[in-house]
Scaffold this motif. Structure first.
Motif, mmCIF file in Angstrom:
data_model
loop_
_atom_site.group_PDB
_atom_site.id
_atom_site.type_symbol
_atom_site.label_atom_id
_atom_site.label_comp_id
_atom_site.label_asym_id
_atom_site.label_seq_id
_atom_site.Cartn_x
_atom_site.Cartn_y
_atom_site.Cartn_z
ATOM 1 N N PRO A 1 7.053 -3.069 6.432
ATOM 2 C CA PRO A 1 7.595 -3.490 5.136
ATOM 3 C C PRO A 1 6.626 -3.357 3.973
ATOM 4 O O PRO A 1 7.049 -3.412 2.815
ATOM 5 C CB PRO A 1 7.947 -4.958 5.376
ATOM 6 C CG PRO A 1 6.993 -5.411 6.445
ATOM 7 C CD PRO A 1 6.814 -4.214 7.336
ATOM 8 N N ARG A 2 5.333 -3.164 4.255
ATOM 9 C CA ARG A 2 4.318 -3.186 3.187
ATOM 10 C C ARG A 2 3.547 -1.874 3.040
ATOM 11 O O ARG A 2 2.660 -1.790 2.204
ATOM 12 C CB ARG A 2 3.315 -4.316 3.464
ATOM 13 C CG ARG A 2 3.936 -5.700 3.395
ATOM 14 C CD ARG A 2 2.939 -6.759 3.829
ATOM 15 N NE ARG A 2 3.513 -8.092 3.662
ATOM 16 C CZ ARG A 2 3.400 -8.828 2.563
ATOM 17 N NH1 ARG A 2 2.722 -8.360 1.537
ATOM 18 N NH2 ARG A 2 3.946 -10.013 2.489
ATOM 19 N N ARG A 3 3.885 -0.857 3.833
ATOM 20 C CA ARG A 3 3.162 0.401 3.780
ATOM 21 C C ARG A 3 4.155 1.542 3.520
ATOM 22 O O ARG A 3 5.155 1.674 4.219
ATOM 23 C CB ARG A 3 2.389 0.650 5.068
ATOM 24 C CG ARG A 3 1.344 -0.428 5.341
ATOM 25 C CD ARG A 3 0.628 -0.190 6.668
ATOM 26 N NE ARG A 3 -0.305 -1.282 6.970
ATOM 27 C CZ ARG A 3 -0.992 -1.383 8.093
ATOM 28 N NH1 ARG A 3 -0.867 -0.441 9.046
ATOM 29 N NH2 ARG A 3 -1.806 -2.409 8.301
ATOM 30 N N PHE A 4 3.817 2.385 2.554
ATOM 31 C CA PHE A 4 4.678 3.479 2.130
ATOM 32 C C PHE A 4 3.861 4.770 2.104
ATOM 33 O O PHE A 4 2.640 4.739 2.000
ATOM 34 C CB PHE A 4 5.225 3.229 0.721
ATOM 35 C CG PHE A 4 6.047 1.982 0.565
ATOM 36 C CD1 PHE A 4 7.419 2.058 0.378
ATOM 37 C CD2 PHE A 4 5.447 0.726 0.553
ATOM 38 C CE1 PHE A 4 8.186 0.908 0.204
ATOM 39 C CE2 PHE A 4 6.199 -0.431 0.380
ATOM 40 C CZ PHE A 4 7.576 -0.335 0.203
ATOM 41 N N ALA A 5 4.555 5.890 2.153
ATOM 42 C CA ALA A 5 3.880 7.184 2.017
ATOM 43 C C ALA A 5 4.827 8.187 1.374
ATOM 44 O O ALA A 5 6.034 8.195 1.658
ATOM 45 C CB ALA A 5 3.400 7.697 3.369
ATOM 46 N N LEU A 6 4.276 9.037 0.515
ATOM 47 C CA LEU A 6 5.028 10.090 -0.162
ATOM 48 C C LEU A 6 4.219 11.376 -0.107
ATOM 49 O O LEU A 6 2.996 11.346 -0.129
ATOM 50 C CB LEU A 6 5.268 9.721 -1.637
ATOM 51 C CG LEU A 6 6.121 8.491 -1.930
ATOM 52 C CD1 LEU A 6 5.955 8.084 -3.396
ATOM 53 C CD2 LEU A 6 7.585 8.774 -1.623
ATOM 54 N N VAL B 1 0.855 -1.186 0.000
ATOM 55 C CA VAL B 1 0.000 0.000 0.000
ATOM 56 C C VAL B 1 0.893 1.239 0.000
ATOM 57 O O VAL B 1 1.862 1.317 0.767
ATOM 58 C CB VAL B 1 -0.928 0.031 1.229
ATOM 59 C CG1 VAL B 1 -1.766 1.306 1.242
ATOM 60 C CG2 VAL B 1 -1.821 -1.196 1.265
ATOM 61 N N VAL B 2 0.558 2.203 -0.847
ATOM 62 C CA VAL B 2 1.285 3.471 -0.900
ATOM 63 C C VAL B 2 0.300 4.612 -0.728
ATOM 64 O O VAL B 2 -0.713 4.680 -1.441
ATOM 65 C CB VAL B 2 2.040 3.656 -2.230
ATOM 66 C CG1 VAL B 2 2.985 4.858 -2.138
ATOM 67 C CG2 VAL B 2 2.801 2.405 -2.623
ATOM 68 N N LEU B 3 0.592 5.523 0.190
ATOM 69 C CA LEU B 3 -0.218 6.719 0.384
ATOM 70 C C LEU B 3 0.439 7.891 -0.332
ATOM 71 O O LEU B 3 1.575 8.251 -0.028
ATOM 72 C CB LEU B 3 -0.362 7.047 1.871
ATOM 73 C CG LEU B 3 -0.771 5.901 2.803
ATOM 74 C CD1 LEU B 3 -0.966 6.439 4.222
ATOM 75 C CD2 LEU B 3 -2.032 5.208 2.313
#
Length: 613
Positions: free
Chosen positions: A561-566, A182-184
């Motif tokens: 390890p599975r969650r990102f945010a930009l 998942v990427v926010l």
């Protein structure tokens, strides 16, 4: 056939679009054998997202020239992935005009595209058309077994174990979206009002006043501000400029030959802020000649040295001296290169002595005084940042004249190529921001300083502000503006340090700024749930992420390890919404690193994941 891997990207604006572009660019190297489904979640159409949506007032414009906006990488960006060049906004508009590219837009926007020059400031809805084209182009560049699914709605929750698939709940959708990653990419979000704003709102409700809290101006209900009535406006940045435009031209007024012709529907805006002045005008001439070599005094080595000494650098103590020296380097390199007749020292001699001088000692000041005879050619960052410090006026009337003179002088300077060291400082600011992203949350002082110098409005808007001031529609309050509440009279009262003893009263108050990022108090149910689940925030409300690839950090010290945010709500925020060509583009670098991390994870999952299958 193996089931498809899945990525959910929450946020379909410029950052989500840029991430898809980088996934497409890196897929030939890193995409594995299994198909990939990308689910894109946003209540607004992909490409422009909320801020750059095509359905908004044509009066709202970008604060960047068309030739200075790109969504594509070039060889100045430090990438591990491949460079994929593409057109700037201006070049894309040329392609549309000449039939090489098709644009899906309303007739009035197509007319704007036909007349767009490189140094024009486009409307935001035109930028939305460009962003939609970038999105469609990036999507078309994905491998055949990578499919993008669009979901129009709000993501409200992410659940799932660290070593297993995630579930993203979308409001109105019966079943959650299953995701490996998942990427926010959420952009600017609304936040719940702080205690001070809540008290102002309660006061306004008790006395039937108008209080408009921090918000995107395009989404604010301005119909509550009545014609002819005084309105206190706290904030003089870009949100103030939008407010000014929508309450004047947006209500039928017009500008003719430097004079504002009112419609009679305008309120009277009394504007002030901490600085008491608007952001500096955008520079109105192009770069020519040699660029200053950047970074020189604040680069990766200096950042590593700072981090080796402290995990939480203090901006004023640890960073500002290096920032000031880097900006001074850009300024004087340009002055001595392009205007050597205004210097008493050769560039080589000056550069050697400047490099040897301490970052914040008297040596630099002495060197500059001996090398640059005219004080107006010297860089004074404090005066640029706080021009009204210590300035006092006996009356608001005298201050209005002084402010009009200040804005006029700023316009003249920022549009005169003789002052091209100002443009070099702008490039220095971009370079510095690119380095500071590695340090996480360094507080708001740097971001405010950068915005004041580098993210100001087009010159046209400040010329319109002058006309509105002469017409009496806008009146300046001054620096260190404060707002009081008068229970006895049921009024807001504003004061400033610039005109001691004077005050202005009104039944309406507008907070002309965006809400501060707030992980804990965000109006995004998704971010609030992340906070409840243990995601780490900073004292200023930013979501903590690993600067290497955007993975979300948690309060227990782990990295998910599975969650990102930009984006701007994270500790890896960058300085501008869009990248100027050939300036290194830290947002491009971040997008690339995250895209590569996503694809590498899916191609080579952790051992525990492989055994679970």
């Amino acid at each position: 056939m193996n089931a498809a891997h899945t990525i959910v990207i929450v946020g379909a604006g410029p950052r989500g679009t840029g991430l898809i572009e980088r996934i497409a660019a890196n897929a030939p190297e890193l995409h594995g054998e299994r198909p990939l489904d990308i689910h894109l979640v946003d209540p607004h159409p992909p490409g422009g997202g909320r801020i750059w949506r095509q359905k908004q007032s044509p009066l709202l414009r970008m604060n960047s020239m068309a030739e200075d906006v790109t969504m594509f990488t070039d060889d100045t960006v430090p990438l591990d992935g491949p460079v994929r060049p593409g057109p700037t906004l201006h070049t894309w508009a040329q392609d549309v005009r000449e039939g090489r590219t098709a644009a899906q837009a309303a007739p009035e926007v197509l007319e704007e595209i036909r007349n767009l020059g490189g140094q024009d400031f486009p409307s935001r809805r035109l930028q939305g058309v460009y962003l939609r084209w970038v999105y469609e182009t990036a999507r078309a560049a994905l491998p055949p077994d990578v499919t993008v699914h669009e979901h129009r709605g709000h993501a409200v929750r992410v659940r799932g174990p660290r070593d297993g698939r995630q579930q993203v709940t979308v409001r109105g959708r019966a079943e959650p979206l299953e995701a490996d990653l998942v990427v926010l990419t959420l952009g600017h979000l609304d936040a719940e009002p702080d205690a001070g704003q809540q008290e102002l709102a309660r006061f306004a409700a008790r006395h039937h006043l108008v209080h408009l809290p921090p918000d995107h101006t395009a989404d604010t209900d301005l119909t509550r501000l009545r014609a002819g009535e005084p309105v206190l406006v706290r904030g003089m940045g870009l949100a103030f400029i939008d407010l000014m435009v929508l309450l004047t031209e947006g209500r039928g007024g017009r500008h003719e030959n430097g004079v504002y012709i009112p419609s009679g529907e305008e309120p009277v805006l009394y504007a002030g802020s901490r600085r008491g002045v608007p952001y500096h005008s955008k520079i109105g001439y192009p770069w020519e000649g040699e660029r200053p070599p950047l970074p020189r005094h604040l680069g990766p080595a200096e950042v590593r040295d700072i981090l080796s000494r402290t995990a939480t650098p203090d901006f004023r103590r640890d960073l500002w001296p290096l920032v000031a020296k880097e900006l001074g380097h850009a300024h004087y390199h340009r002055l001595l290169t392009a205007h050597p007749e205004r210097a008493a020292m050769a560039l080589e001699d000056f550069s050697e002595k400047y490099a040897a001088a301490g970052p914040d000692g008297p040596e630099v000041a002495a060197l500059v005084a001996s090398a640059v005879p005219d004080p107006s050619d010297r860089l004074d960052l404090e005066a640029l940042d706080n021009p009204l410090d210590g300035v006092r006026h006996p009356s608001f009337a005298s201050f209005q004249d002084a402010m009009r003179a200040y804005i006029t002088a700023d316009l003249e300077r920022r549009h005169d190529p003789r002052n091209s060291p100002d443009l070099a400082v702008f490039l220095g600011l971009l370079s510095v921001y690119g380095q500071l992203t590695a340090l996480g949350d360094i507080g708001d002082r740097w971001h405010g300083f950068f915005s004041h110098l580098a993210s100001g409005p087009p010159g046209l808007r400040l010329r319109q502000l002058l006309a509105l001031s002469r017409a009496g529609v806008v009146r300046f309050l001054g620096a260190d503006m404060t707002v009081e509440t008068d229970e006895a009279h049921g009024l807001f009262r504003a004061r400033s340090a610039t005109v001691p003893g004077a005050f202005t009263e009104a039944r309406a108050l507008v907070e002309a700024r965006l809400a501060q990022p707030s992980l804990r108090d965000s109006r995004s149910a998704l971010l609030s749930a992340l906070h409840d689940d243990g995601a780490a925030g900073t004292g200023t409300g930013l979501l903590r992420v690993d600067p290497a690839d955007g993975r979300i950090l948690y309060r227990d010290g782990t990295v998910h390890p599975r969650r990102f945010a930009l984006g701007p709500g994270t500790t890896a925020r960058t300085g501008a919404a869009f990248t100027r060509p050939r300036t290194g583009g830290p947002a491009f670098r971040q997008n690339d690193a995250t895209a590569r991390a996503l694809l590498t994870f899916l191609r080579d999952p952790p051992r525990r994941d492989r055994s679970a299958r």
